[in-house]
Design an enzyme around this catalytic site. Structure first.
Site, short mmCIF file in Angstrom:
data_model
loop_
_atom_site.label_atom_id
_atom_site.label_comp_id
_atom_site.label_asym_id
_atom_site.label_seq_id
_atom_site.Cartn_x
_atom_site.Cartn_y
_atom_site.Cartn_z
N SER A 160 0.85 -1.19 0.00
CA SER A 160 0.00 0.00 0.00
C SER A 160 0.89 1.24 0.00
O SER A 160 2.03 1.20 0.46
CB SER A 160 -0.87 -0.01 1.26
OG SER A 160 -1.34 1.27 1.57
N TYR A 173 -3.15 -0.24 9.84
CA TYR A 173 -3.10 -0.71 8.45
C TYR A 173 -1.73 -0.43 7.84
O TYR A 173 -1.10 -1.31 7.23
CB TYR A 173 -4.21 -0.03 7.66
CG TYR A 173 -4.31 -0.39 6.21
CD1 TYR A 173 -4.87 -1.60 5.82
CD2 TYR A 173 -3.85 0.47 5.22
CE1 TYR A 173 -4.97 -1.94 4.47
CE2 TYR A 173 -3.95 0.16 3.87
CZ TYR A 173 -4.51 -1.05 3.50
OH TYR A 173 -4.61 -1.38 2.18
N1 LIG Z 1 -8.79 -0.46 -2.52
C1 LIG Z 1 -7.65 0.19 -2.41
O1 LIG Z 1 -7.56 1.39 -2.69
C2 LIG Z 1 -6.41 -0.53 -1.95
C3 LIG Z 1 -5.20 0.14 -2.00
C4 LIG Z 1 -4.04 -0.50 -1.59
C5 LIG Z 1 -4.10 -1.80 -1.15
N2 LIG Z 1 -5.30 -2.42 -1.09
C6 LIG Z 1 -5.31 -3.81 -0.61
O2 LIG Z 1 -5.80 -4.65 -1.65
C7 LIG Z 1 -6.36 -5.82 -1.08
C8 LIG Z 1 -7.78 -6.01 -1.60
O3 LIG Z 1 -8.59 -4.96 -1.09
P1 LIG Z 1 -9.92 -4.44 -1.78
O4 LIG Z 1 -9.76 -2.98 -1.92
O5 LIG Z 1 -10.26 -5.25 -2.97
O6 LIG Z 1 -10.93 -4.66 -0.58
P2 LIG Z 1 -12.29 -5.46 -0.48
O7 LIG Z 1 -13.11 -5.24 -1.70
O8 LIG Z 1 -12.84 -5.11 0.83
O9 LIG Z 1 -11.82 -6.99 -0.48
C9 LIG Z 1 -11.11 -7.55 0.57
C10 LIG Z 1 -11.41 -9.03 0.57
O10 LIG Z 1 -10.62 -9.62 1.63
C11 LIG Z 1 -11.34 -10.74 2.06
N3 LIG Z 1 -11.05 -11.03 3.45
C12 LIG Z 1 -11.12 -10.21 4.52
N4 LIG Z 1 -10.84 -10.87 5.64
C13 LIG Z 1 -10.57 -12.16 5.27
C14 LIG Z 1 -10.23 -13.33 5.97
N5 LIG Z 1 -10.04 -13.32 7.29
N6 LIG Z 1 -10.05 -14.47 5.26
C15 LIG Z 1 -10.24 -14.49 3.92
N7 LIG Z 1 -10.55 -13.41 3.21
C16 LIG Z 1 -10.74 -12.26 3.87
C17 LIG Z 1 -12.80 -10.40 1.95
O11 LIG Z 1 -13.46 -11.57 1.51
P3 LIG Z 1 -14.50 -12.39 2.42
O12 LIG Z 1 -15.25 -11.39 3.23
O13 LIG Z 1 -15.32 -13.15 1.45
O14 LIG Z 1 -13.64 -13.29 3.24
C18 LIG Z 1 -12.87 -9.33 0.88
O15 LIG Z 1 -13.52 -9.79 -0.26
C19 LIG Z 1 -6.28 -5.62 0.45
O16 LIG Z 1 -5.10 -6.20 0.92
C20 LIG Z 1 -6.18 -4.12 0.58
O17 LIG Z 1 -5.55 -3.75 1.78
C21 LIG Z 1 -6.46 -1.83 -1.46
#
Ligand SMILES: NC(=O)c1ccc[n+]([C@@H]2O[C@H](COP(=O)([O-])OP(=O)(O)OC[C@H]3O[C@@H](n4cnc5c(N)ncnc54)[C@H](OP(=O)(O)O)[C@@H]3O)[C@@H](O)[C@H]2O)c1
Length: 279
Positions: A160, A173
């Site tokens: 990130s 985070y």
């Molecule tokens: N969006 C951004 O701007 C951004 C920027 C930098 C980095 N990121 C990173 O990118 C990654 C994906 O994020 P996103 O933005 O796509 O968020 P998101 O749409 O909220 O997706 C996160 C996914 O993680 C899964 N998850 C959460 N806890 C879990 C657990 N204990 N076991 C298994 N799965 C779990 C959830 O699936 P279930 O609920 O089905 O388990 C959820 O679908 C994350 O690491 C986030 O920190 C995001």
């Protein structure tokens, strides 16, 4: 494009027959990466806790002509990861790619608007650190062990921009992602030294993408940006949030033969956010 150009590009980037596991594949970014890998020819293990969404994502990949299996598991539960790993091996006999896409923030793990760092709950911070750090380490142990036995494989972690730069409010985070980024380099070296150059571990560092996790902090109910969302756009030279599909090219490249000498790298995909001084 001539046939020889197509063949050349296919040889560089084709992932046909590769077996990929994507954690957090029910999420916004993980879902886009999983579909992109399937379109590039990989067979997918779709891992998440929400069974109905896991099934939906499997169906979407099959509808696009790909192959996928559901893996309902929590990345913090070793026994569930072991079962998921066995299910992939039972089906395809190998694992070539792991995308550690599960992660995110939680309201009680970040400083509230007008709140104080000193009021943050230990439990809230711990949950965010566990998900983003342990939720990357544990799947890397389970699925990476298969790669170690095969002596080939590719792991991609999700870092990130809150690692190199302080992003307000998201203290646990940022710390957890810093740990995951450090772990990327550590595991890259460990794997290549212990199990040979066929295994590579890299990370992508997305900028700001609207996802389930962060949408409520960025967008008002009427669709306009919150002050935080507006600040993100103003500090992103591209002038917008990223589209999840904009991660896919880098992921395919990192998993492909054309990245065979790329190891321990962190690739920023952020519309220039991380390069910009703000002036
Ligand atoms: N969006 C951004 O701007 C951004 C920027 C930098 C980095 N990121 C990173 O990118 C990654 C994906 O994020 P996103 O933005 O796509 O968020 P998101 O749409 O909220 O997706 C996160 C996914 O993680 C899964 N998850 C959460 N806890 C879990 C657990 N204990 N076991 C298994 N799965 C779990 C959830 O699936 P279930 O609920 O089905 O388990 C959820 O679908 C994350 O690491 C986030 O920190 C995001």
């Amino acid at each position: 494009m001539t046939n020889s150009t197509k063949d050349y590009l296919a040889a560089m980037f084709d992932l046909s027959g590769q077996v990929a596991v994507v954690t957090g594949a029910t999420g916004t970014l993980g879902g886009a990466m999983a579909l992109g890998l399937a379109r590039a020819g990989a067979r997918l293990g779709i891992l998440g806790r929400r069974a109905a969404l896991v099934t939906d994502r499997v169906s979407a990949i099959e509808a696009a002509g790909g192959e996928a299996i559901p893996l309902v598991a929590d990345v913090l539960k070793r026994d569930q990861l072991d079962s998921a790993c066995q299910a992939v091996l039972d089906r395809w006999g190998r694992i070539d790619i792991l995308i550690n896409g599960a992660g995110g923030n939680a309201a009680d793990g970040m400083v509230a608007v007008d709140g104080s760092f000193f009021d943050l709950s230990q439990d809230g911070m711990q949950r965010v650190i566990d998900l983003n750090l342990m939720g990357t380490l544990l799947p890397s142990q389970v699925f990476g062990n298969v790669m170690a036995r095969q002596r080939t494989g590719c792991i991609i972690n999700i870092s990130s921009l809150s690692v190199p730069r302080a992003v307000s409010r998201v203290v646990a985070y940022g710390a957890a992602k810093a740990g995951a980024e450090n772990f990327t380099r550590w595991l890259a070296i460990e794997m290549v030294r212990q199990y040979g150059p066929g295994i590579r571990v890299n990370a992508i560092a997305p900028g700001f993408f609207l996802a389930e996790m962060n949408r409520p902090f960025m967008v008002e109910d009427d669709g306009s940006f919150t002050p935080r969302g507006q600040a993100v756009v103003e500090h992103t030279p591209a002038g917008r949030f990223g589209d999840p599909d904009e991660l896919v090219g880098a992921v395919i490249w990192l998993c492909s033969p054309s990245a065979s000498f790329v190891n321990g790298a962190v690739i920023r995909i952020d519309g220039g956010f991380g390069a910009f001084s703000g002036v």
